[in-house]
Scaffold this active site. Sequence first.
Site, PDB file in Angstrom:
ATOM      1  N   PHE A   1       0.812  -1.224   0.000  1.00 50.41           N
ATOM      2  CA  PHE A   1       0.000   0.000   0.000  1.00 50.41           C
ATOM      3  C   PHE A   1       0.844   1.273   0.000  1.00 50.41           C
ATOM      4  O   PHE A   1       0.325   2.340  -0.302  1.00 50.41           O
ATOM      5  CB  PHE A   1      -0.959  -0.004   1.202  1.00 50.41           C
ATOM      6  CG  PHE A   1      -0.378   0.588   2.446  1.00 50.41           C
ATOM      7  CD1 PHE A   1       0.484  -0.135   3.244  1.00 50.41           C
ATOM      8  CD2 PHE A   1      -0.678   1.892   2.810  1.00 50.41           C
ATOM      9  CE1 PHE A   1       1.033   0.423   4.388  1.00 50.41           C
ATOM     10  CE2 PHE A   1      -0.138   2.453   3.960  1.00 50.41           C
ATOM     11  CZ  PHE A   1       0.716   1.720   4.744  1.00 50.41           C
ATOM     12  N   LYS A   2       2.131   1.167   0.310  1.00 45.95           N
ATOM     13  CA  LYS A   2       2.944   2.389   0.348  1.00 45.95           C
ATOM     14  C   LYS A   2       3.019   3.061  -1.023  1.00 45.95           C
ATOM     15  O   LYS A   2       3.221   4.266  -1.099  1.00 45.95           O
ATOM     16  CB  LYS A   2       4.331   2.093   0.913  1.00 45.95           C
ATOM     17  CG  LYS A   2       4.234   1.717   2.391  1.00 45.95           C
ATOM     18  CD  LYS A   2       5.541   1.682   3.108  1.00 45.95           C
ATOM     19  CE  LYS A   2       5.326   1.488   4.605  1.00 45.95           C
ATOM     20  NZ  LYS A   2       4.742   0.160   4.944  1.00 45.95           N
TER      21      LYS A   2
END
Length: 469
Positions: free
Chosen positions: A112-113
């Site tokens: 998700f980064k």
Amino acid sequence: MLYLSTRGHPDRKHFCEILLEGLAPDGGLYLPESYPKVDAATLAKWRGLPYADLAFEILSLYIDDIPAADLRAICRKTYTAEVFGTREIVPLRPLEEGVYLEALSNGPTLAFKDMAMQLLGNLFEYELARRGEELNILGATSGDTGSAAEYAMRGKKGVRVFMTSPNGRMSAFQQAQMFSLQDANIHNLAVEGVFDDCQDIVKAVSNDLAFKRKYRIGTVNSINWARLVAQVVYYFAGYFQATRSDDERVSFAVPSGNFGNICAGHVARMMGLPIAQLVLATNENDVLDEFFRTGTYRVRGSQDTYETSSPSMDISKASNFERFVFDLLQRDGAKVRYLFAEELAAKGQFTLGAEVLQARETYGFVSGKSTHADRLATIRDTWERFGTMIDTHTADGLKVAREHRRPGVPTIVLETALPIKFAETIVEALGREPDRPAKFAGIEQLPKRVTVLPADAERVKQFIAAHCA
Ligand SMILES: *Cc1c(COP(=O)(O)O)cnc(C)c1O
């Protein structure tokens, strides 16, 4: 919109002034002076917007020093189906009745980064060009953050990345992801040591102020406000997909480490998004669960920080937590400064009394923890019942989400990585290898671009100097 420090410093700054900075001058973190409020009419207008345009609407409430047309162009360039795999960007998948997974991990590094880092890359390129400046990003990684930063900055004008990692200690997949990048502005430095040695090198170089200034050294760590505000967008996008009208409420369950992801949920809730609960999940490193259960925030030493099968949540202190404490203490900067700069520094812990009840009642926080055995059971159960394979971090989130389910309130579990990144544990749980997205077929065989260096800050400085011509 102006930004202030959580520790009471009198300066106020604009978004682009803090974009390339880390901590505020007094060691605090930046937050907006107030949270913009979103009313029902605005929510109704936003429902149905494409993700990039929703991102523009939200970001423009926080950014008043980039012209609207430029900001919209940056959002549209960032959030594309080509980069994130689907038109929805963050599609929702149903599990059992009232429980959804929100896919945040279909970007270039499968975690998700990317959601925030891809935007950051475009914002950095824009702002550096506008100033006529360059930036050399120096970082330390044991996996996820470093690769997300490299994939965000690759090929960007005005930016170079020097990413240290412990030589031979990342998984073959993670090494291949980073070291196969052939872009001239990306430099992989494999340090002969462990992750702590890499972090010490970054600190030593950053503490050499003359070097730092001369070579314009910066970082992209998780306390960067631009990263946090980019993450606010997918809380809105998840809400719109799980509901039909804006009088419904949802809860979010968030696998947490440095408190960046769930802090964005807190900001979304403060803006008026109808969030019932923010369910914080930790692994065996339960600093944050302990706080929300007992009111004591007790950071751990490195001996008491466990290496787990959800490694991106293996933290000993939560670098974004100060932001929430600032709100919880009615934005009393002097009190926050005392707690973090004095009490925590002297005793390694502090305790809040009545406020922690407020964290639950006023701010909607609840928490829980998940162990290796829980992860295996959750991965297995989700595969057997729904044919859905989840990664170890998402499994922590789902396990804790189920403990806090409320009838009639859908829960959205944030999927923070894909299972392929943690294949060993998937094999342990399911007896089979996870599926690999087609674009990653055979990456371990690609040529690698990496320089091995001793664990010596001087050698890293020499490398940077030699590659900044
Ligand atoms: C970084 C990360 C987390 C933790 O997020 P925070 O913002 O640090 O709380 C959880 N899962 C994965 C896969 C991550 O990479």
